[in-house]
Design a protein around this motif. Structure first.
Motif, PDB file in Angstrom:
ATOM      1  N   VAL A   1      -8.613   5.153   0.991  1.00 15.01           N
ATOM      2  CA  VAL A   1      -8.017   3.997   1.660  1.00 15.01           C
ATOM      3  C   VAL A   1      -8.361   2.726   0.876  1.00 15.01           C
ATOM      4  CG1 VAL A   1      -8.035   2.567   3.747  1.00 15.01           C
ATOM      5  CG2 VAL A   1      -8.060   5.072   3.922  1.00 15.01           C
ATOM      6  N   PHE A   2      -7.328   2.046   0.382  1.00 12.45           N
ATOM      7  CA  PHE A   2      -7.522   0.817  -0.378  1.00 12.45           C
ATOM      8  C   PHE A   2      -7.061  -0.413   0.405  1.00 12.45           C
ATOM      9  CE2 PHE A   2      -7.812   4.013  -3.552  1.00 12.45           C
ATOM     10  CZ  PHE A   2      -8.511   3.479  -4.625  1.00 12.45           C
ATOM     11  N   HIS A   3      -6.155  -0.223   1.390  1.00  6.90           N
ATOM     12  CA  HIS A   3      -5.591  -1.352   2.120  1.00  6.90           C
ATOM     13  C   HIS A   3      -5.455  -0.997   3.595  1.00  6.90           C
ATOM     14  CE1 HIS A   3      -4.450  -2.749  -1.885  1.00  6.90           C
ATOM     15  NE2 HIS A   3      -3.819  -1.608  -2.063  1.00  6.90           N
ATOM     16  N   VAL A   4      -5.673  -1.989   4.454  1.00 13.08           N
ATOM     17  CA  VAL A   4      -5.401  -1.846   5.882  1.00 13.08           C
ATOM     18  C   VAL A   4      -4.273  -2.816   6.216  1.00 13.08           C
ATOM     19  CG1 VAL A   4      -6.304  -2.009   8.220  1.00 13.08           C
ATOM     20  CG2 VAL A   4      -7.790  -1.209   6.366  1.00 13.08           C
ATOM     21  N   SER A   5      -3.092  -2.259   6.495  1.00 12.66           N
ATOM     22  CA  SER A   5      -1.902  -3.078   6.701  1.00 12.66           C
ATOM     23  C   SER A   5      -0.822  -2.242   7.366  1.00 12.66           C
ATOM     24  CB  SER A   5      -1.387  -3.602   5.348  1.00 12.66           C
ATOM     25  OG  SER A   5      -0.061  -4.072   5.437  1.00 12.66           O
TER      26      SER A   5
ATOM     27  N   VAL B   1       2.449   1.969   1.234  1.00 11.60           N
ATOM     28  CA  VAL B   1       2.032   2.757   0.077  1.00 11.60           C
ATOM     29  C   VAL B   1       1.027   3.790   0.552  1.00 11.60           C
ATOM     30  CG1 VAL B   1       2.461   0.934  -1.619  1.00 11.60           C
ATOM     31  CG2 VAL B   1       0.225   1.087  -0.521  1.00 11.60           C
ATOM     32  N   GLY B   2       0.813   4.817  -0.259  1.00 15.08           N
ATOM     33  CA  GLY B   2      -0.026   5.936   0.151  1.00 15.08           C
ATOM     34  C   GLY B   2      -1.476   5.589   0.373  1.00 15.08           C
ATOM     35  N   THR B   3      -1.947   4.470  -0.200  1.00 10.70           N
ATOM     36  CA  THR B   3      -3.351   4.101  -0.072  1.00 10.70           C
ATOM     37  C   THR B   3      -3.585   3.116   1.075  1.00 10.70           C
ATOM     38  OG1 THR B   3      -3.033   2.342  -1.707  1.00 10.70           O
ATOM     39  CG2 THR B   3      -3.810   4.486  -2.514  1.00 10.70           C
ATOM     40  N   ALA B   4      -2.549   2.864   1.895  1.00  3.52           N
ATOM     41  CA  ALA B   4      -2.676   1.911   3.002  1.00  3.52           C
ATOM     42  C   ALA B   4      -2.615   2.633   4.340  1.00  3.52           C
ATOM     43  CB  ALA B   4      -1.573   0.857   2.926  1.00  3.52           C
TER      44      ALA B   4
END
Length: 223
Positions: free
Chosen positions: A105-109, A114-117
């Motif tokens: 997990v790179f983003h919380v939104s 995108v796959g990392t959010a």
């Protein structure tokens, strides 16, 4: 755009990205393998050839530059205005990297598709490797200096410090827009922090980390 040159196992797949551009047809996939530089040039021309925008840009990471060193000169030739973003607290940068590596997990939104959010996230504590802590921080700290070297002394760029930005979002946004030469506007993002601001709440072995750093050049990074 986002990290438009992000490839690998979890590439940036949106239609303004390089992965999408290369994978349109069998011919473009083959050309991307045998003539990657030419494909990057075509892609950049297409990206910046779009109409209806006051400014067009994307996020370019150090690893992406190292894998495609010919991209930066192409951007220089097109008069792209670089914005060099750095975080003063390199320990928090290291923590962000390690938590993202473990969780994916790179983003919380809710807006960023995108796959990392993710829409919501409960942070989980991690332990840092104390045997290599100083060298890891040295590596994080060196990224900024490397970018300055790659941009070169003749390149005019704007530097944005993450901590200053978070304290003065409206003023910093205006500074960026003025630098880009576009009309000032109130910018919005629904991104929220992935990790808590207090390091002791996210580093499981915080006391060990504190004991190592309290008398080091990185003591300023501690809570």
């Amino acid at each position: 755009g986002g990290e438009v040159f992000l490839l690998g196992k979890a590439p940036y797949r949106k239609d303004d990205g390089y992965w999408f551009f290369v994978n349109r047809t069998l011919l473009t996939r083959v050309k991307g393998i045998i003539r990657p530089r030419a494909m990057c040039e075509e892609y950049i021309d297409r990206l910046f050839g779009q109409s209806g925008y006051s400014a067009i840009g994307f996020k370019f990471m150090l690893k992406q530059h190292l894998s495609r060193p010919y991209v930066l000169p192409m951007l220089h030739e097109r008069g792209v205005k670089p914005i060099l973003v750095r975080r003063w607290n390199c320990l928090k940068t290291l923590v962000s990297r390690r938590t993202a590596e473990q969780s994916g997990v790179f983003h919380v939104s809710s807006d960023l598709k995108v796959g990392t959010a993710v829409d919501a996230w409960t942070p989980k504590k991690i332990d840092l490797d104390t045997n290599r802590l100083i060298s890891d921080l040295d590596a994080v700290n060196a990224v900024h200096a490397r970018w300055r070297d790659f941009l070169g002394p003749s390149c005019n760029y704007l530097e944005v410090v993450y901590e200053d930005y978070c304290r003065n979002v409206i003023e910093e946004n205006s500074r960026v827009l003025d630098y880009l030469g576009v009309k000032r506007a109130r910018l919005y993002s629904d991104l929220t922090k992935v990790n808590p601001d207090q390091l002791s709440q996210i580093i499981g072995n915080y006391e060990d980390v504190r004991n190592i750093l309290k008398n080091s050049k990185y003591s300023f990074c501690l809570d």
